[in-house]
Design an enzyme around this catalytic site. Structure first.
Site, PDB file in Angstrom:
ATOM      1  N   PRO A  86      48.093  33.409  36.777  1.00 41.99           N
ATOM      2  CA  PRO A  86      49.502  33.799  36.718  1.00 41.99           C
ATOM      3  C   PRO A  86      50.003  33.931  35.274  1.00 41.99           C
ATOM      4  CG  PRO A  86      49.209  31.857  38.152  1.00 41.99           C
ATOM      5  CD  PRO A  86      47.895  32.134  37.497  1.00 41.99           C
ATOM      6  N   ARG A 151      38.429  52.757  41.196  1.00 43.41           N
ATOM      7  CA  ARG A 151      38.945  54.110  41.390  1.00 43.41           C
ATOM      8  C   ARG A 151      38.758  54.983  40.150  1.00 43.41           C
ATOM      9  NH1 ARG A 151      43.695  54.917  41.506  1.00 43.41           N
ATOM     10  NH2 ARG A 151      43.904  56.512  43.097  1.00 43.41           N
TER      11      ARG A 151
HETATM   12  C1  4H6 Z   1      44.213  30.224  37.618  1.00 42.43           C
HETATM   13  C2  4H6 Z   1      45.100  29.230  37.272  1.00 42.43           C
HETATM   14  C3  4H6 Z   1      46.287  34.760  39.776  1.00 42.43           C
HETATM   15  C4  4H6 Z   1      44.236  30.740  38.906  1.00 42.43           C
HETATM   16  C5  4H6 Z   1      45.996  28.730  38.199  1.00 42.43           C
HETATM   17  C6  4H6 Z   1      45.811  33.557  40.271  1.00 42.43           C
HETATM   18  C7  4H6 Z   1      48.383  34.311  40.809  1.00 42.43           C
HETATM   19  C8  4H6 Z   1      47.581  35.138  40.045  1.00 42.43           C
HETATM   20  C9  4H6 Z   1      45.134  30.244  39.856  1.00 42.43           C
HETATM   21  C10 4H6 Z   1      46.031  29.213  39.489  1.00 42.43           C
HETATM   22  C11 4H6 Z   1      46.665  32.743  41.031  1.00 42.43           C
HETATM   23  C12 4H6 Z   1      48.124  36.453  39.528  1.00 42.43           C
HETATM   24  C13 4H6 Z   1      46.455  27.971  41.561  1.00 42.43           C
HETATM   25  C14 4H6 Z   1      48.152  28.083  39.833  1.00 42.43           C
HETATM   26  C15 4H6 Z   1      47.534  27.723  42.576  1.00 42.43           C
HETATM   27  C16 4H6 Z   1      49.164  27.762  40.900  1.00 42.43           C
HETATM   28  C17 4H6 Z   1      45.096  30.823  41.235  1.00 42.43           C
HETATM   29  N1  4H6 Z   1      47.927  33.161  41.284  1.00 42.43           N
HETATM   30  N2  4H6 Z   1      46.961  28.698  40.417  1.00 42.43           N
HETATM   31  N3  4H6 Z   1      49.437  36.633  39.548  1.00 42.43           N
HETATM   32  N4  4H6 Z   1      46.304  31.529  41.545  1.00 42.43           N
HETATM   33  O1  4H6 Z   1      47.366  37.287  39.103  1.00 42.43           O
HETATM   34  O2  4H6 Z   1      48.591  27.031  41.960  1.00 42.43           O
END
Ligand code: 4H6
Length: 221
Positions: A86, A151
């Site tokens: 994220p 793609r």
């Molecule tokens: C890495 C670090 C990508 C991966 C933390 C992954 C959204 C995206 C994750 C986390 C993701 C995106 C685990 C943090 C769940 C919050 C896996 N979420 N998370 N927007 N989650 O590309 O808790």
């Protein structure tokens, strides 16, 4: 292009990767995807890959050791390692087009609350986010990145012009409405300009419809 997807749930990818356009790209040898289970690289006697965060806090983190070992096992001379998080830079059509030129991508999927920072410092080239929301793991984000990138590999779409023009944003415009048969459906007609055969008028109509659609969506945002 070769892609290694590193995760704790390699099975997650099996269905989508064998179907449709990605499935065909793999059969044709345009895309070579390998699914790597990070747990295979643990040296913990109980096979653990996660532990509590130093400093406290909820949830667990992935330990650096199996993550680094997994990446090092697949790394070659020209490898780009991408961590889906994220906190990453936003994924765009432009970024996908660049990634499609790479020889070898490693897509690293985080589980639990993410990965120990030292593994990221040592082995990750860039952090990418697919949007401003949180997923339960990086797996769906890796699948989105791979789909959107594939793609742009020549030959993956049957028709070569589509990759660029489908990617709205290209000229900042969203694609307008599209129609197929029948000409009349539940009392709604296909706009007559689209079947009258005047290609200049069709282009003009599509541009106008795209502008209207774009304005509408931007007002919602
Ligand atoms: C890495 C670090 C990508 C991966 C933390 C992954 C959204 C995206 C994750 C986390 C993701 C995106 C685990 C943090 C769940 C919050 C896996 N979420 N998370 N927007 N989650 O590309 O808790």
């Amino acid at each position: 292009m070769q892609v290694d997807i590193l995760s704790l749930f390699p099975e997650y990818f099996e269905g989508p990767l064998k179907l449709s356009i990605l499935g065909r790209a793999r059969e044709n040898g345009l895309l070579d995807v390998r699914l790597v289970d990070i747990r295979r690289f643990t040296t913990d006697k109980h096979g653990r890959v996660d532990d509590k965060p130093f400093g406290g806090g909820p949830g667990m983190l992935m330990m650096p050791e199996p993550v680094c070992a997994a990446i090092r096992a697949v790394r070659r001379e020209k490898t780009r390692v991408i961590y889906l998080t994220p906190q990453g830079a936003p994924l765009t059509a432009k970024r996908c087009e660049e990634l499609a030129k790479e020889e070898h991508l490693v897509l690293l999927c985080g589980h639990y609350e993410g990965i120990d920072e030292r593994a990221i410092e040592s082995e990750v080239d860039e952090e990418i986010s697919i949007g401003d929301y949180v997923l339960t793991s990086g797996c769906p984000a890796a699948l989105v990145l791979l789909d959107a990138t594939a793609r742009f590999i020549p030959g993956v779409l049957g028709h070569e012009e589509a990759a660029a023009s489908d990617s709205f944003q290209e000229d900042g415009l969203l694609e307008g409405p599209q129609y197929t048969r029948p000409r009349e459906f539940e009392g709604k007609s296909v706009p007559s300009v689209l079947w009258e055969g005047n290609h200049a008028e069709i282009a003009k109509w599509r541009r106008q419809a795209a502008m209207q659609k774009t304005k509408l969506v931007k007002e919602i945002v």
